[in-house]
Design an enzyme around this catalytic site. Structure first.
Site, PDB file in Angstrom:
ATOM      1  N   ASP A   3     -80.848 -84.463  83.133  1.00 53.52           N
ATOM      2  CA  ASP A   3     -80.943 -83.559  81.625  1.00 53.52           C
ATOM      3  C   ASP A   3     -80.212 -82.548  81.536  1.00 53.52           C
ATOM      4  OD1 ASP A   3     -82.519 -85.878  81.560  1.00 53.52           O
ATOM      5  OD2 ASP A   3     -84.183 -84.793  80.561  1.00 53.52           O
ATOM      6  N   LYS A  35     -81.412 -85.401  73.541  1.00 49.68           N
ATOM      7  CA  LYS A  35     -82.745 -84.807  73.827  1.00 49.68           C
ATOM      8  C   LYS A  35     -82.863 -83.524  73.012  1.00 49.68           C
ATOM      9  CE  LYS A  35     -85.670 -82.907  77.552  1.00 49.68           C
ATOM     10  NZ  LYS A  35     -85.624 -82.716  79.270  1.00 49.68           N
ATOM     11  N   LYS A  59     -84.111 -88.673  73.248  1.00 50.93           N
ATOM     12  CA  LYS A  59     -85.645 -88.218  74.089  1.00 50.93           C
ATOM     13  C   LYS A  59     -86.225 -87.003  73.337  1.00 50.93           C
ATOM     14  CE  LYS A  59     -87.081 -86.271  78.449  1.00 50.93           C
ATOM     15  NZ  LYS A  59     -86.626 -85.792  79.846  1.00 50.93           N
TER      16      LYS A  59
END
Length: 236
Positions: A92, A154, A184
């Site tokens: 991430d 995300k 996400k």
């Protein structure tokens, strides 16, 4: 995109059970991994400096350029490569928000692509810090992530004062990437109701630290309804 009803069982497969507190000790990490195994989550998300780690059967997600994203692309690439070597299954990365705010989309895309190339065969998620961006910046950040080969976009790090995940941002991100990328939702998600709202808006993965508490209240409405039905059937 229309989502079916999210069950607790499915939630366990799409929840990244998260421990990103600065100063985490080895003992705290081990206790976290034990709890994650007991809960039954598929993935844990921890700081890259804590790797390698025994995830007790779960996949490992880690973060790079965290939490500000204000790192040279070469630093993010090096951090990614080391994380992969230390057992990370998913990366991430935090996007460089200065480039986003300046509208330097080619540079944003180049940075993401460089990290993408450093983790071949791994899932790459791009954290855009949506609460700090305009709608246009959210859309363009998602487009840059897709063009650079990311697997997910995300919402948040959970560390920015602007806030975490919102239904509006998730809906906008999902509309931008369609079913080509995952979305996400992360940052400030503490209740089952919040998870369900974000799922309905288009989230396909969640970053949560209070996973056990969310699961504990999952069936609370059903339990309360059953109790009420039982009470109504009693003789007085």
């Amino acid at each position: 995109m229309t989502q079916s009803e999210l069950t607790a069982e499915h939630f366990l497969t799409i929840a990244d059970h998260t421990l990103l507190a600065p100063g985490t000790t080895a003992a705290e990490l081990d206790a976290f991994m034990v709890t994650a195994a007991e809960i039954g989550v598929s993935r844990v998300c921890v700081s890259s400096s804590l790797l390698p780690a025994d995830a007790r059967g779960a996949e490992i997600v880690t973060v790079v350029g965290f939490p500000s994203g204000a790192h040279h692309a070469s630093v993010k690439v090096a951090e990614t490569a080391e994380a992969v070597a230390n057992g990370a299954n998913e990366i991430d990365m935090v996007v460089n928000r200065g480039l986003v705010r300046a509208g330097e989309w080619a540079a944003v895309e180049d940075e993401i692509r460089a990290v993408r190339e450093a983790c071949p065969g791994r899932v790459l998620k791009v954290i855009i810090e949506s609460a700090a961006l305009s709608d246009e910046e959210i859309v363009e950040s998602c487009r840059a992530a897709e063009a650079a080969g990311a697997d997910f976009v995300k919402t948040s790090t959970g560390f920015d004062p602007a806030g975490g995940a919102s239904v509006h941002a998730v809906r906008l991100m999902a509309a931008t990437v369609g079913d080509r990328l995952g979305v996400k939702a992360s940052g400030g998600i503490r209740t089952t109701a919040a998870v369900r709202e974000l799922w309905a808006a288009g989230a396909t993965r969640f970053g949560v630290s209070g996973t056990a508490a969310i699961l504990a209240e999952w069936d609370a409405p059903a339990i309360l309804n059953a109790a009420a039905a039982g009470a109504s059937n009693e003789s007085y």
